[in-house]
Scaffold this motif. Structure first.
Motif, PDB file in Angstrom:
ATOM      1  N   ALA A 179       0.873  -1.168   0.000  1.00  0.00           N
ATOM      2  CA  ALA A 179       0.000   0.000   0.000  1.00  0.00           C
ATOM      3  C   ALA A 179       0.911   1.219   0.000  1.00  0.00           C
ATOM      4  O   ALA A 179       1.624   1.460   0.972  1.00  0.00           O
ATOM      5  N   SER A 180       0.929   1.959  -1.100  1.00  0.00           N
ATOM      6  CA  SER A 180       1.851   3.074  -1.247  1.00  0.00           C
ATOM      7  C   SER A 180       1.119   4.400  -1.216  1.00  0.00           C
ATOM      8  O   SER A 180       0.011   4.532  -1.725  1.00  0.00           O
ATOM      9  N   ASP A 181       1.782   5.394  -0.629  1.00  0.00           N
ATOM     10  CA  ASP A 181       1.271   6.757  -0.671  1.00  0.00           C
ATOM     11  C   ASP A 181       2.151   7.633  -1.558  1.00  0.00           C
ATOM     12  O   ASP A 181       2.058   8.840  -1.550  1.00  0.00           O
ATOM     13  N   GLY A 182       3.033   7.002  -2.319  1.00  0.00           N
ATOM     14  CA  GLY A 182       3.925   7.718  -3.216  1.00  0.00           C
ATOM     15  C   GLY A 182       5.357   7.770  -2.704  1.00  0.00           C
ATOM     16  O   GLY A 182       6.297   7.724  -3.479  1.00  0.00           O
ATOM     17  N   ALA A 183       5.547   7.866  -1.392  1.00  0.00           N
ATOM     18  CA  ALA A 183       6.886   7.944  -0.817  1.00  0.00           C
ATOM     19  C   ALA A 183       7.321   6.616  -0.188  1.00  0.00           C
ATOM     20  O   ALA A 183       8.478   6.242  -0.258  1.00  0.00           O
ATOM     21  N   ARG A 184       6.385   5.918   0.443  1.00  0.00           N
ATOM     22  CA  ARG A 184       6.676   4.666   1.127  1.00  0.00           C
ATOM     23  C   ARG A 184       5.693   3.609   0.658  1.00  0.00           C
ATOM     24  O   ARG A 184       4.616   3.917   0.173  1.00  0.00           O
TER      25      ARG A 184
ATOM     26  N   PRO B 124     -10.402   6.410   0.525  1.00  0.00           N
ATOM     27  CA  PRO B 124      -9.892   6.856   1.824  1.00  0.00           C
ATOM     28  C   PRO B 124      -8.365   6.892   1.932  1.00  0.00           C
ATOM     29  O   PRO B 124      -7.820   7.548   2.809  1.00  0.00           O
ATOM     30  N   TRP B 125      -7.677   6.181   1.065  1.00  0.00           N
ATOM     31  CA  TRP B 125      -6.208   6.132   1.124  1.00  0.00           C
ATOM     32  C   TRP B 125      -5.630   7.006   0.037  1.00  0.00           C
ATOM     33  O   TRP B 125      -6.103   6.945  -1.087  1.00  0.00           O
ATOM     34  N   PRO B 126      -4.643   7.826   0.284  1.00  0.00           N
ATOM     35  CA  PRO B 126      -3.936   7.996   1.553  1.00  0.00           C
ATOM     36  C   PRO B 126      -4.605   8.977   2.507  1.00  0.00           C
ATOM     37  O   PRO B 126      -4.168   9.123   3.634  1.00  0.00           O
ATOM     38  N   GLY B 127      -5.662   9.647   2.094  1.00  0.00           N
ATOM     39  CA  GLY B 127      -6.343  10.571   2.997  1.00  0.00           C
ATOM     40  C   GLY B 127      -5.497  11.794   3.264  1.00  0.00           C
ATOM     41  O   GLY B 127      -4.509  12.051   2.569  1.00  0.00           O
ATOM     42  N   VAL B 128      -5.906  12.556   4.251  1.00  0.00           N
ATOM     43  CA  VAL B 128      -5.164  13.754   4.657  1.00  0.00           C
ATOM     44  C   VAL B 128      -4.828  13.644   6.139  1.00  0.00           C
ATOM     45  O   VAL B 128      -5.464  12.903   6.880  1.00  0.00           O
ATOM     46  N   ARG B 129      -3.830  14.393   6.540  1.00  0.00           N
ATOM     47  CA  ARG B 129      -3.481  14.448   7.962  1.00  0.00           C
ATOM     48  C   ARG B 129      -4.528  15.292   8.685  1.00  0.00           C
ATOM     49  O   ARG B 129      -4.993  16.291   8.163  1.00  0.00           O
ATOM     50  N   ALA B 130      -4.860  14.858   9.888  1.00  0.00           N
ATOM     51  CA  ALA B 130      -5.775  15.615  10.736  1.00  0.00           C
ATOM     52  C   ALA B 130      -5.148  15.724  12.121  1.00  0.00           C
ATOM     53  O   ALA B 130      -4.361  14.871  12.529  1.00  0.00           O
ATOM     54  N   ALA B 131      -5.505  16.769  12.809  1.00  0.00           N
ATOM     55  CA  ALA B 131      -5.026  16.946  14.177  1.00  0.00           C
ATOM     56  C   ALA B 131      -5.641  15.875  15.078  1.00  0.00           C
ATOM     57  O   ALA B 131      -6.847  15.608  14.992  1.00  0.00           O
ATOM     58  N   VAL B 132      -4.826  15.269  15.909  1.00  0.00           N
ATOM     59  CA  VAL B 132      -5.318  14.278  16.860  1.00  0.00           C
ATOM     60  C   VAL B 132      -6.399  14.901  17.736  1.00  0.00           C
ATOM     61  O   VAL B 132      -7.417  14.263  18.033  1.00  0.00           O
ATOM     62  N   ALA B 133      -6.228  16.166  18.098  1.00  0.00           N
ATOM     63  CA  ALA B 133      -7.234  16.852  18.926  1.00  0.00           C
ATOM     64  C   ALA B 133      -8.593  16.866  18.232  1.00  0.00           C
ATOM     65  O   ALA B 133      -9.632  16.728  18.894  1.00  0.00           O
ATOM     66  N   ASP B 134      -8.616  17.022  16.918  1.00  0.00           N
ATOM     67  CA  ASP B 134      -9.880  17.007  16.182  1.00  0.00           C
ATOM     68  C   ASP B 134     -10.520  15.628  16.222  1.00  0.00           C
ATOM     69  O   ASP B 134     -11.735  15.491  16.386  1.00  0.00           O
ATOM     70  N   VAL B 135      -9.714  14.591  16.052  1.00  0.00           N
ATOM     71  CA  VAL B 135     -10.228  13.218  16.110  1.00  0.00           C
ATOM     72  C   VAL B 135     -10.809  12.946  17.496  1.00  0.00           C
ATOM     73  O   VAL B 135     -11.902  12.382  17.622  1.00  0.00           O
TER      74      VAL B 135
END
Length: 191
Positions: free
Chosen positions: A44-49, A100-111
């Protein structure tokens, strides 16, 4: 050592079995995108890994895997973990028409905020429990948690969900509380 013993010592190990054993010990390892994906794994790649996920036999349902004590997602409180995963996806998958993959980064506080609004009782206690579940979901490859940056995004296991299974998940996420707009670290605006 006898010839028979040497033959057993040099017998090839099924790459699928080896990949599953590595995943149970190491979690979900990643390699640079330039490296080949080893046999027995799905990449499962996101382009970099590329994250290396063990391939399960066709028809291996979660119940069958549990029967053989090889559950792909070992969790102590599976219901709570699913709710935390749903809260994370609500924040990290802003355009539900996309994959849903790779999605975007979200703040843990928001989650944690979305999760707290989904639960009854003490909101601060719910946030503490959810923080532990975020770590466990990260350990099992469902989420990628960056505690130092305070962000989370979908993990590589999410990349393996078949498109046909996403309709009910999209419907569920539409019904969850929206994430706060203030803390998103993804480049996209939330709905």
């Amino acid at each position: 050592m006898s010839d028979a013993g040497e033959g057993r010592a040099h017998a090839a190990v099924d790459p699928h079995v080896l990949a599953r054993a590595r995943a149970r010990v190491l979690g979900v390892p990643s390699v640079p995108v330039s490296e080949p994906v080893p046999p027995g794994t799905a990449g499962a790649s996101d382009g970099a890994r590329v994250w290396l996920l063990p391939e399960w036999p066709d028809g291996a349902t979660p119940a069958l895997l549990e029967e053989y004590e090889t559950a792909p997602m070992p969790l102590e409180r599976a219901g709570q973990a699913r709710r935390v995963l749903a809260a994370a996806l609500r924040c990290c998958w802003p355009r539900l028409d996309d994959l849903p993959w790779p999605g975007v980064r979200a703040a843990v506080a928001d989650v944690l905020e979305v999760y707290a609004t989904m639960t009854r009782g003490d909101a601060e206690l719910a946030r503490r429990w959810a923080t532990g579940e975020l770590r466990r979901l990260s350990d099992t490859g469902w989420l990628l948690l960056d505690e130092a940056a305070g962000t989370v995004r979908p993990g590589p296991r999410v990349a393996l969900w078949p498109e046909g299974s996403l309709a009910s998940l999209r419907d569920l996420l539409h019904r969850l509380p929206p994430p706060p707009r203030r803390g998103s670290t993804g480049e996209d605006d939330h709905e």
